[in-house]
Scaffold this motif. Structure first.
Motif, PDB file in Angstrom:
ATOM      1  N   GLU A 182       0.815  -1.204   0.000  1.00  0.00           N
ATOM      2  CA  GLU A 182       0.000   0.000   0.000  1.00  0.00           C
ATOM      3  C   GLU A 182       0.858   1.267   0.000  1.00  0.00           C
ATOM      4  OE1 GLU A 182      -4.007   1.233   2.360  1.00  0.00           O
ATOM      5  OE2 GLU A 182      -2.265   0.713   3.576  1.00  0.00           O
ATOM      6  N   HIS A 183       0.484   2.221  -0.836  1.00  0.00           N
ATOM      7  CA  HIS A 183       1.089   3.549  -0.889  1.00  0.00           C
ATOM      8  C   HIS A 183       2.613   3.469  -1.021  1.00  0.00           C
ATOM      9  CE1 HIS A 183      -2.876   4.968  -0.219  1.00  0.00           C
ATOM     10  NE2 HIS A 183      -2.938   4.557   1.038  1.00  0.00           N
ATOM     11  N   ASP A 184       3.352   4.181  -0.157  1.00  0.00           N
ATOM     12  CA  ASP A 184       4.801   4.245  -0.304  1.00  0.00           C
ATOM     13  C   ASP A 184       5.516   3.436   0.787  1.00  0.00           C
ATOM     14  OD1 ASP A 184       4.053   5.822   1.784  1.00  0.00           O
ATOM     15  OD2 ASP A 184       5.454   7.456   1.344  1.00  0.00           O
ATOM     16  N   HIS A 185       4.878   2.378   1.259  1.00  0.00           N
ATOM     17  CA  HIS A 185       5.522   1.527   2.257  1.00  0.00           C
ATOM     18  C   HIS A 185       6.458   0.527   1.561  1.00  0.00           C
ATOM     19  CE1 HIS A 185       3.209   3.149   5.594  1.00  0.00           C
ATOM     20  NE2 HIS A 185       2.156   3.145   4.784  1.00  0.00           N
ATOM     21  N   TYR A 186       7.125  -0.293   2.353  1.00  0.00           N
ATOM     22  CA  TYR A 186       8.191  -1.145   1.817  1.00  0.00           C
ATOM     23  C   TYR A 186       7.653  -2.448   1.243  1.00  0.00           C
ATOM     24  CZ  TYR A 186      10.982   1.990   4.730  1.00  0.00           C
ATOM     25  OH  TYR A 186      11.556   3.086   5.313  1.00  0.00           O
ATOM     26  N   CYS A 187       8.185  -2.840   0.084  1.00  0.00           N
ATOM     27  CA  CYS A 187       7.791  -4.091  -0.569  1.00  0.00           C
ATOM     28  C   CYS A 187       9.029  -4.927  -0.850  1.00  0.00           C
ATOM     29  CB  CYS A 187       7.047  -3.796  -1.872  1.00  0.00           C
ATOM     30  SG  CYS A 187       6.458  -5.291  -2.726  1.00  0.00           S
ATOM     31  N   PHE A 188       8.943  -6.231  -0.582  1.00  0.00           N
ATOM     32  CA  PHE A 188      10.047  -7.154  -0.815  1.00  0.00           C
ATOM     33  C   PHE A 188       9.557  -8.318  -1.662  1.00  0.00           C
ATOM     34  CE2 PHE A 188      10.413  -5.129   3.296  1.00  0.00           C
ATOM     35  CZ  PHE A 188      11.686  -4.593   3.265  1.00  0.00           C
ATOM     36  N   ASN A 189      10.144  -8.464  -2.828  1.00  0.00           N
ATOM     37  CA  ASN A 189       9.793  -9.593  -3.678  1.00  0.00           C
ATOM     38  C   ASN A 189      10.499 -10.841  -3.169  1.00  0.00           C
ATOM     39  OD1 ASN A 189       8.568 -10.777  -6.066  1.00  0.00           O
ATOM     40  ND2 ASN A 189      10.661 -10.953  -6.856  1.00  0.00           N
ATOM     41  N   THR A 190       9.769 -11.949  -3.046  1.00  0.00           N
ATOM     42  CA  THR A 190      10.339 -13.233  -2.654  1.00  0.00           C
ATOM     43  C   THR A 190       9.994 -14.261  -3.722  1.00  0.00           C
ATOM     44  OG1 THR A 190       8.358 -13.844  -1.385  1.00  0.00           O
ATOM     45  CG2 THR A 190      10.096 -12.666  -0.207  1.00  0.00           C
ATOM     46  N   LEU A 191      10.581 -15.430  -3.636  1.00  0.00           N
ATOM     47  CA  LEU A 191      10.326 -16.463  -4.641  1.00  0.00           C
ATOM     48  C   LEU A 191       8.882 -16.935  -4.537  1.00  0.00           C
ATOM     49  CD1 LEU A 191      13.604 -18.581  -4.370  1.00  0.00           C
ATOM     50  CD2 LEU A 191      13.024 -16.826  -6.064  1.00  0.00           C
ATOM     51  N   GLY A 192       8.101 -16.608  -5.564  1.00  0.00           N
ATOM     52  CA  GLY A 192       6.705 -17.018  -5.604  1.00  0.00           C
ATOM     53  C   GLY A 192       5.762 -16.178  -4.781  1.00  0.00           C
ATOM     54  N   ASP A 193       6.255 -15.102  -4.175  1.00  0.00           N
ATOM     55  CA  ASP A 193       5.391 -14.312  -3.298  1.00  0.00           C
ATOM     56  C   ASP A 193       6.023 -12.939  -3.068  1.00  0.00           C
ATOM     57  OD1 ASP A 193       3.222 -13.701  -1.741  1.00  0.00           O
ATOM     58  OD2 ASP A 193       3.588 -15.242  -0.222  1.00  0.00           O
ATOM     59  N   TYR A 194       5.477 -12.178  -2.126  1.00  0.00           N
ATOM     60  CA  TYR A 194       6.059 -10.897  -1.741  1.00  0.00           C
ATOM     61  C   TYR A 194       5.685 -10.601  -0.295  1.00  0.00           C
ATOM     62  CZ  TYR A 194       1.431  -8.697  -2.091  1.00  0.00           C
ATOM     63  OH  TYR A 194       0.105  -8.358  -1.898  1.00  0.00           O
ATOM     64  N   GLU A 195       6.414  -9.691   0.332  1.00  0.00           N
ATOM     65  CA  GLU A 195       6.158  -9.312   1.717  1.00  0.00           C
ATOM     66  C   GLU A 195       6.166  -7.800   1.832  1.00  0.00           C
ATOM     67  OE1 GLU A 195       9.030 -11.182   4.205  1.00  0.00           O
ATOM     68  OE2 GLU A 195       8.549 -13.218   3.533  1.00  0.00           O
ATOM     69  N   CYS A 196       5.429  -7.304   2.815  1.00  0.00           N
ATOM     70  CA  CYS A 196       5.352  -5.861   3.040  1.00  0.00           C
ATOM     71  C   CYS A 196       5.847  -5.508   4.441  1.00  0.00           C
ATOM     72  CB  CYS A 196       3.913  -5.364   2.877  1.00  0.00           C
ATOM     73  SG  CYS A 196       3.232  -5.591   1.220  1.00  0.00           S
ATOM     74  N   SER A 197       6.329  -4.293   4.574  1.00  0.00           N
ATOM     75  CA  SER A 197       6.731  -3.750   5.872  1.00  0.00           C
ATOM     76  C   SER A 197       6.365  -2.276   5.890  1.00  0.00           C
ATOM     77  CB  SER A 197       8.231  -3.932   6.094  1.00  0.00           C
ATOM     78  OG  SER A 197       8.614  -3.468   7.370  1.00  0.00           O
ATOM     79  N   CYS A 198       6.003  -1.775   7.054  1.00  0.00           N
ATOM     80  CA  CYS A 198       5.494  -0.406   7.147  1.00  0.00           C
ATOM     81  C   CYS A 198       6.556   0.589   7.612  1.00  0.00           C
ATOM     82  CB  CYS A 198       4.310  -0.355   8.109  1.00  0.00           C
ATOM     83  SG  CYS A 198       2.936  -1.416   7.622  1.00  0.00           S
ATOM     84  N   ARG A 199       6.356   1.832   7.203  1.00  0.00           N
ATOM     85  CA  ARG A 199       7.242   2.902   7.643  1.00  0.00           C
ATOM     86  C   ARG A 199       6.980   3.223   9.107  1.00  0.00           C
ATOM     87  NH1 ARG A 199      10.061   5.312   3.740  1.00  0.00           N
ATOM     88  NH2 ARG A 199       9.512   4.891   1.564  1.00  0.00           N
ATOM     89  N   ASP A 200       7.882   4.016   9.679  1.00  0.00           N
ATOM     90  CA  ASP A 200       7.809   4.373  11.090  1.00  0.00           C
ATOM     91  C   ASP A 200       6.463   5.019  11.408  1.00  0.00           C
ATOM     92  OD1 ASP A 200       8.641   4.602  13.655  1.00  0.00           O
ATOM     93  OD2 ASP A 200       9.877   6.390  13.341  1.00  0.00           O
ATOM     94  N   GLY A 201       5.831   4.587  12.499  1.00  0.00           N
ATOM     95  CA  GLY A 201       4.546   5.137  12.912  1.00  0.00           C
ATOM     96  C   GLY A 201       3.350   4.378  12.382  1.00  0.00           C
ATOM     97  N   PHE A 202       3.594   3.315  11.586  1.00  0.00           N
ATOM     98  CA  PHE A 202       2.504   2.521  11.033  1.00  0.00           C
ATOM     99  C   PHE A 202       2.705   1.060  11.429  1.00  0.00           C
ATOM    100  CE2 PHE A 202       2.654   6.287   8.501  1.00  0.00           C
ATOM    101  CZ  PHE A 202       1.352   6.524   8.078  1.00  0.00           C
ATOM    102  N   ARG A 203       1.637   0.282  11.346  1.00  0.00           N
ATOM    103  CA  ARG A 203       1.748  -1.151  11.600  1.00  0.00           C
ATOM    104  C   ARG A 203       1.051  -1.914  10.485  1.00  0.00           C
ATOM    105  NH1 ARG A 203      -2.756  -3.585  14.234  1.00  0.00           N
ATOM    106  NH2 ARG A 203      -4.430  -2.107  14.718  1.00  0.00           N
ATOM    107  N   LEU A 204       1.550  -3.125  10.224  1.00  0.00           N
ATOM    108  CA  LEU A 204       1.028  -3.938   9.130  1.00  0.00           C
ATOM    109  C   LEU A 204      -0.275  -4.611   9.543  1.00  0.00           C
ATOM    110  CD1 LEU A 204       1.749  -4.933   6.248  1.00  0.00           C
ATOM    111  CD2 LEU A 204       2.787  -6.945   7.334  1.00  0.00           C
ATOM    112  N   VAL A 205      -1.269  -4.503   8.680  1.00  0.00           N
ATOM    113  CA  VAL A 205      -2.561  -5.152   8.882  1.00  0.00           C
ATOM    114  C   VAL A 205      -2.791  -6.083   7.692  1.00  0.00           C
ATOM    115  CG1 VAL A 205      -5.035  -4.837   9.166  1.00  0.00           C
ATOM    116  CG2 VAL A 205      -3.453  -3.162  10.143  1.00  0.00           C
ATOM    117  N   GLY A 206      -2.925  -7.365   7.972  1.00  0.00           N
ATOM    118  CA  GLY A 206      -3.055  -8.314   6.884  1.00  0.00           C
ATOM    119  C   GLY A 206      -1.740  -8.460   6.143  1.00  0.00           C
ATOM    120  N   LYS A 207      -1.811  -8.670   4.846  1.00  0.00           N
ATOM    121  CA  LYS A 207      -0.614  -8.904   4.059  1.00  0.00           C
ATOM    122  C   LYS A 207       0.021  -7.629   3.529  1.00  0.00           C
ATOM    123  CE  LYS A 207       1.106 -11.525   0.073  1.00  0.00           C
ATOM    124  NZ  LYS A 207       2.141 -12.277   0.818  1.00  0.00           N
ATOM    125  N   ASP A 208      -0.799  -6.631   3.164  1.00  0.00           N
ATOM    126  CA  ASP A 208      -0.227  -5.493   2.459  1.00  0.00           C
ATOM    127  C   ASP A 208      -0.820  -4.136   2.843  1.00  0.00           C
ATOM    128  OD1 ASP A 208      -2.728  -5.815   1.394  1.00  0.00           O
ATOM    129  OD2 ASP A 208      -2.051  -6.306  -0.631  1.00  0.00           O
TER     130      ASP A 208
END
Length: 370
Positions: A262-288
């Motif tokens: 979502e938006h300008d948060h962090y995205c990491f491509n993995t083999l067959g999938d992807y993962e998300c991480s949030c910027r400071d002050g936010f928390r991850l809800v669900g997958k993305d």
């Protein structure tokens, strides 16, 4: 007696260092939580999953104190070990000079500490490993490192590390009909009073139903499964390469370039999938999804005047039920047997030399003869 004492110490050390799965490890524990080093060759994605499966995460080296702890963990280890630092798939401008745009998988926003081996950074989908010299090494996340460093691993599982690889064969099915029951999707391996299932080529046992097989790929590309020349399939997260090649290939989809997080948060491509991480002050809800988090603590700078009590880390013993104890007991018996043989020989020699006094070291026994 010096030989006997040494043999006992050596057997005890090996029992702590190895488990029945043959994986070298060291666990440094504080109460019921441990930090651990595992000598297990794997890529970053697999290593991250292994730590999570044990209830922990790849270690966050956010201060000199943690770096010193890593030094203790790697004292008897060789090679490079994954830590929880990786770069988002898409390069973005950043004033995060110490970490060069990398972020911690733990979600920590601490950026003051770093120890890069190279002065020049690389922008791209890389991850970071560390070696006994405590320097950080940037390299592609898909390559193998010699081991991994985990933090917050429960003590009762730290010494029971398993590689969590997909089984070549399924679990055993107790069935008097054996393979004639035809329950296996691909191949059946008959055994006494039952059977196990196995899979062809680029397939592996499905964990949810081990009579079934699912298509898999453990690299950026692999051979597609084709029926004839037109109908080809790929594992989830892969796409058939669109070219005129006779042998069709499956290529990993870079979800970060297509939709990602979502938006300008962090995205990491993995083999067959992807993962998300949030910027400071936010928390991850669900997958993305990232939402504002008012309760999230703010990481203090490394030179803050606020201090916390030091923790007395000790190397914890293996749990009573750990399979590694079996190996340790066997090694202890073997070492003790050899020591006794040398002791008997030593005793006979001393019996032939009267009026000689001998004293052993440490807490072993003392004796004299006249």
């Amino acid at each position: 007696m010096e030989l006997f004492c040494f043999s006992v110490r050596l057997a005890f050390f090996i029992a702590l260092l190895f488990s029945s799965d043959g994986v070298q490890r060291k666990c440094i524990c504080n109460n019921d939580v441990c930090n651990a080093a595992f000598k297990f060759s794997s890529n970053f994605q697999t290593s991250n999953q292994l730590c999570q499966n044990m209830g922990g995460q790849l270690i966050t080296v956010s201060s000199k104190a943690v770096s010193d702890l890593v030094s203790d963990l790697l004292m008897d280890m060789r090679g490079d070990f994954w830590i929880g630092l990786r770069h988002p798939d898409l390069c973005m401008s950043s004033d995060d000079m110490p970490l060069r745009g990398y972020i911690w998988t733990s979600g920590s926003q601490t950026k003051e500490f770093s120890n890069w081996r190279s002065e020049e950074g690389e922008c791209g989908p890389n991850c970071v490993s560390i070696s006994a010299d405590l320097t950080w090494i940037e390299k592609p996340c898909i390559v193998q490192s010699d081991g991994l460093l985990c933090e917050n691993v429960p003590k009762d599982v730290c010494f029971d590390f398993l590689d969590f690889e997909e089984p070549t064969l399924s679990i055993f099915y107790n069935d008097t009909d054996g393979c004639s029951s035809q329950l296996c999707e691909h191949q059946c391996v008959g055994e006494a009073n039952g059977f196990r299932c196995s899979c062809w080529g680029n397939f592996e046992i499905d964990k949810e139903d081990q009579t079934l097989c699912k298509q898999t790929c453990k690299s950026e590309s692999c051979a597609a499964e084709c029926a004839g020349t037109s109908s080809c399939t790929c594992p989830k997260g892969y796409i058939v390469q669109d070219d005129m090649a006779t042998q069709k290939k499956c290529l990993d989809i870079n979800e970060c370039e297509q939709y990602g997080c979502e938006h300008d948060h962090y995205c990491f491509n993995t083999l067959g999938d992807y993962e998300c991480s949030c910027r400071d002050g936010f928390r991850l809800v669900g997958k993305d999804k990232c939402e504002f988090d008012e309760s999230r603590p703010i990481d203090l700078p490394a030179n803050s005047d606020i201090h916390t009590p030091s923790v007395n880390y000790t190397t914890g013993p293996a749990s009573a039920g750990a399979p590694g104890k079996v190996v340790g007991i066997v090694l202890f018996i073997l070492a003790g047997t050899v020591a006794v043989m040398f002791f008997v020989r030593y005793w006979k020699q001393k019996m032939d030399e009267p009026n000689i006094s001998s004293t052993s070291d440490g807490d072993c026994m003392q004796s004299s003869y006249s």
